[in-house]
Design a protein around this motif. Structure first.
Motif, short mmCIF file in Angstrom:
data_model
loop_
_atom_site.label_atom_id
_atom_site.label_comp_id
_atom_site.label_asym_id
_atom_site.label_seq_id
_atom_site.Cartn_x
_atom_site.Cartn_y
_atom_site.Cartn_z
N SER A 129 -9.14 -6.67 -0.34
CA SER A 129 -10.01 -5.96 -1.22
C SER A 129 -9.93 -4.56 -1.07
O SER A 129 -10.50 -3.66 -1.86
CB SER A 129 -11.23 -6.74 -0.73
OG SER A 129 -11.51 -6.36 0.57
N ASN A 130 -9.24 -3.89 0.00
CA ASN A 130 -9.33 -2.71 0.18
C ASN A 130 -8.30 -1.94 -0.93
O ASN A 130 -8.43 -1.01 -1.41
CB ASN A 130 -8.49 -2.06 1.44
CG ASN A 130 -6.99 -2.84 1.45
OD1 ASN A 130 -7.05 -4.26 1.31
ND2 ASN A 130 -6.13 -2.28 2.10
N ARG A 166 0.87 -1.24 -0.04
CA ARG A 166 0.00 0.06 -0.11
C ARG A 166 0.85 1.20 0.14
O ARG A 166 0.59 2.29 -0.86
CB ARG A 166 -0.92 -0.07 0.95
CG ARG A 166 -1.77 1.18 1.17
CD ARG A 166 -2.61 1.27 2.43
NE ARG A 166 -1.94 1.33 3.70
CZ ARG A 166 -1.51 2.68 4.27
NH1 ARG A 166 -1.81 3.66 3.58
NH2 ARG A 166 -0.82 2.35 5.24
N LYS A 192 -8.51 -3.00 -4.07
CA LYS A 192 -8.99 -3.37 -5.59
C LYS A 192 -8.73 -2.28 -6.42
O LYS A 192 -9.09 -0.89 -6.10
CB LYS A 192 -10.46 -3.85 -5.20
CG LYS A 192 -11.16 -4.17 -6.45
CD LYS A 192 -12.64 -4.55 -6.51
CE LYS A 192 -13.55 -4.87 -7.92
NZ LYS A 192 -12.82 -5.61 -8.62
N GLN A 209 -6.26 -0.68 -7.48
CA GLN A 209 -5.18 0.00 -7.03
C GLN A 209 -3.80 -0.83 -6.89
O GLN A 209 -2.81 -0.10 -7.21
CB GLN A 209 -5.23 0.61 -5.65
CG GLN A 209 -6.72 1.16 -5.53
CD GLN A 209 -6.87 2.37 -6.36
OE1 GLN A 209 -6.11 3.31 -6.73
NE2 GLN A 209 -8.11 2.18 -7.14
#
Lengths: 345, 345, 345, 345
Positions: free
Chosen positions: C46-47, C18, C49, C51
């Motif tokens: 899934s956070n 991230r 997604k 990206q």
């Protein structure tokens, strides 16, 4: 360019501050607060310590402390109206986060909010600030009425289907679950930890004030009057809204057709993520971001269509959406300054 | 009288232990566990330290360690069948907490649970263990099939209305929210803290295995086939189920008539608390107890009837209900040993 | 510049992903995972997604899929060693997030981790990756041993005081509270929701493996051997560590002197926020960020000095600190790509 | 026998109601509340719906609505004094849950509570209501001063060691973690959900008002003045206190000797559960009960002794302990009506 915030120390005001101090093109000119006047903003929001070195000021809308290109009103409904009128008279662009300019009809506002509307002439000029649906109008307007948090989570999955007449809008049952930050920052019997923790409850059944703006926008898309059953629930978490939307599944409406419809409307939209039929949304996956995740399921056995959506109520459901509206109003790229990714866990 | 528990170290098994060691008339004869054989029960459940001085044993149902009046099977479905067959052959009363004997029709079981049923002849003898509805049958039976947690929360508010033909059973939309303990005690990707905390999600849309038993009991009450849309959601709390049930409001059905109907069925029932139309249920108010709280709302504007119910999924939705069934089967007062009051907060 | 990640699907690996996909100067070359090989990264998290459109690959350290400037090892201790050896042989820079290279002495490692060390010669070359203390060494090294989460929260407030001989290092009592993500992503009896929720407990009293690295660094600063009492506690939240540090208050040591000392060491450090004596730190104010907030209190009545610090265990306590180390090793500005602000609430 | 409650609608008052309506020998005569006068008690506490069919009354202590054997004062300190004086004049037994009669010395009270004491003559008569230590005195007294929640959790593990001179009482460092219910029921910036959730913080370092009563009782046991460092922390949960107590380990003090000491004092005490050295306490294992679980660890490496204890702050830390005191004062078995077992999870 410069922006100011009226009502900066509620949760939505503080989210505006957080987002704008990181925005590459817009500078924060003032942060207004009556309760915390003269206090450094970081004394109120310790998360921003060292990052938001501004002092809260009590601003007179007729005499702004600095020339700005846009003002955000993050004030309660009714109080907001008066400020917006004064700002609009000076020709200043406004994104209003209250409910005061969301409803087209004065009478509907006055009925649901139980208060007179002081600026009915502005209702016509105001654009409903759902950027995925009113981008062109938002580029031209000087007054954006930022949608409610529940409406955002409900309209985004429903509008394309009604617009394309894929569903009828009858027997629409909507069940939403929200985190506690939606109830605001002020302490009350409703948001005390020991009341909320290890607890789920419904509230405002059939009477929640977000109902008329949802029905208004659905009706416009459907080209006929749409009535719905909306039941909000409070769940023990800080942020997030999940909406579960059920309606009869019309003959011949397949999951593939749904997918085509959604892609046509949303594939190029930066903040809509289509999960399809295999993955179900979860609020944590959008927390801290401007995303709205959408999934759908055609249940042939029961003859129903089920839509599920999630947003962060304070971002896509409020301050992030407001900045997205600002970007459009100022001619900036829609997604500018809104690239924060959700953390996990 | 004496009772034994097969599968005592899951959450429902442990709740049976906790309730039974405080029961005034029934003594706990053995606690079975394969995984924790030879371990003191309090080494598994530290809350019961000093209170449940028993050692877990691995029990052969054909050769019980002690003569008992009743056995609770708190085992997974499919595994339960085999034990129940062996116990029934010996004429021993059984309360089965699995799904194995809840469905009247073998084919429905096999379709939803995707496994053959080994004792279809027992399906006829089994009584669906919803004590508010089958008290008389339960007094006579030797096999009670304890309902699922969601079904208990959904059937209790719905059955009177269908039985009295106050509603049609069409367009029935049910949205349930459950705490995490319903997913069991075994660690999995689904129940890890950081997955559940600060998160809400829907699951098993249109496919949850509790659907057929709800439809079966509603259809029996309505005298016709009832189909429904059931969407369960996981919320970040240990215990509790809240079900929100929406259906069209028939002409002339008033909140007063609803009240009369509910009172006729439930006023004398020890564990049903009727909240009416002014108070909305919350899961915390029943946590740790065998209560089911029910409220209703006739929304004339939208033309819908909304019911809301709450239970503690591990007590009224499982082990408390099982002991209530036991009381009936053994000729004891229905509420005996079930007077635990919820703590607040 | 390019970076790769070994072990990308644990919590710390995913945080590296991230942070790096938003880093302005470093591109993510590969994300390694044995368990999720061939799966899109966003299917696991899934956070992210939409990206993080990368596919997890199983990487052979002797044959990297792409030439990179640096590799992060986010693997368990003992497994990490072997990978690091192979990478170092090729001259590739490594930030190792395991405990394998944190301790100067092989014997101490082997005693506390109960496993042989395969590369004692690298222990000398490795720099303890606490950037506020070893910035110069980190700029030169090819192997940074990223500190543990607890040690980061404890060393940052304590090191200046020991370095300046303001305190003796005797009778040092440290009580830390951590969120659950520190226990990792894999489901276990320890991190299941219903075990953690509504619960606090201590663990590993006197035996936690972070103890020797804390004592090592304190002893170096003090110029003498320092022994401490360290008690970690698990609290029901996802993220965050708060450490409460108590020691005798030497005669004449005032809060003002403490302030001067802290300012001398940390005023120019981008991620240390000094709260002083009036505000007490809270974990939520640093969640999602690379900040460490520090406060102190001289309690004359009892004759003790109390320090309190907070960090986000997965960022400043792990992946953020690792990127900070990477920045130093690659000659980039220390804070680059680490400007994420905490959200509130 | 009959009891009344002054201040029945705070958390501790409501817990008294819940416990007393299930008590086999004591009947609840009145529940006083100024804020909720004339309201049914169950309208305030929905968990007790149908179980506490009493109406709150505003009681004049000089003119009680009914003759009672004992009165519980669950009022804030300072307000409590006045009521207690009036009740004592009439010879009525009182258990006071405030801090007003816990301290032997008027001057200490006035210094820490910053308010004059109106009834210094009662300080001598009052017995500190820690039933495990003052059972004989409690049987004789007409005024029991119920201990604070933190003191209960700290004194129970420490007193035997000081009484037996096993430890010196020097360098005593105590770190406590409490759930939010300890802050009371009234909404405030401190107990709002979004402030507490996903957050840990220390508060009142060196200044918490429970400090003097802990030191008073420890000093009495030790026969000399004991000073300690007490740091309370707020963690995101409803109930529970965990105290971690660290002190130097005297030469020759073994875990076996500690066990012998604890057994001598507590083996016959119904609510103390000795966990020894292998199991560590967790707050969830005592939630909803009157238990106090205690563990200890002699850390030879660091030369410290660590004690850990847990209680439910509203029961053993308040209302349960108050009923235990009442039982002793009324000549009833100490544990009567206090057999509630913790639920798990």
């Amino acid at each position: 360019m410069k922006a100011g915030i009226l009502g900066s120390t509620g949760y939505t005001g503080a989210e505006l501050v957080r987002i704008l101090i990181q925005h590459p093109e817009v500078e924060l000119a003032f942060v207004d607060s009556r309760s915390y006047e003269h206090q450094p903003f970081e004394a109120v929001y310790s998360n921003l310590k060292g990052q938001a070195e501004m002092t809260a000021v009590s601003v007179d809308p007729e005499n702004l402390p600095e020339k700005v290109d846009i003002v955000f009103c993050a004030l309660p409904h009714r109080i907001s109206q008066h400020k917006v009128i004064l700002l609009q008279r000076q020709g200043i662009r406004v994104v209003d986060l209250s409910a005061d300019f969301r409803l087209d009809q004065q009478s509907v506002y006055e009925q649901w909010y139980n208060t007179p509307h002081e600026a009915p002439e502005l209702l016509e000029k105001a654009v409903y600030g759902l950027p995925e649906w009113y981008a062109e109008e938002l580029k031209e307007t000087r007054l954006a009425a930022n949608p409610g948090c529940f409406p955002t989570s409900i309209l985004l999955p429903l509008l394309p289907l009604l617009k394309e007449n894929l569903v009828t809008g009858e027997h629409l049952v909507i069940d939403s679950k929200t985190g506690v930050s939606g109830a605001g920052r002020g302490p009350s019997a409703v948001n005390v930890f020991s009341q909320v923790n290890e607890n789920v409850r419904a509230y405002g059944i059939g009477t929640h004030r977000h109902t008329p703006e949802i029905e208004q926008e659905l009706s416009k898309a459907a080209g006929k009057s749409v009535t719905l059953q909306f039941t909000p629930h409070l769940v023990p978490m800080d942020r997030g809204i999940l909406s579960t939307i059920v309606m009869p599944l019309p003959e011949g409406l397949t999951e593939r057709k749904l997918q085509d419809c959604y892609q046509a409307y949303y594939d190029h939209k930066p903040f809509i993520r289509l999960l399809g039929t295999d993955t179900l949304p979860e609020t944590k996956a959008v927390r801290g971001s401007n995303f709205c995740d959408i999934a759908w399921k055609a249940d042939r056995r029961s003859g129903n269509l089920i839509l599920v959506s999630v947003i962060d109520n304070l971002i896509k459901g409020s301050s992030g959406e407001a900045v997205q509206n600002m970007n459009l109003m100022l001619g900036l790229p829609e997604e500018m300054g809104l690239h924060h990714l959700p953390i996990w866990p």
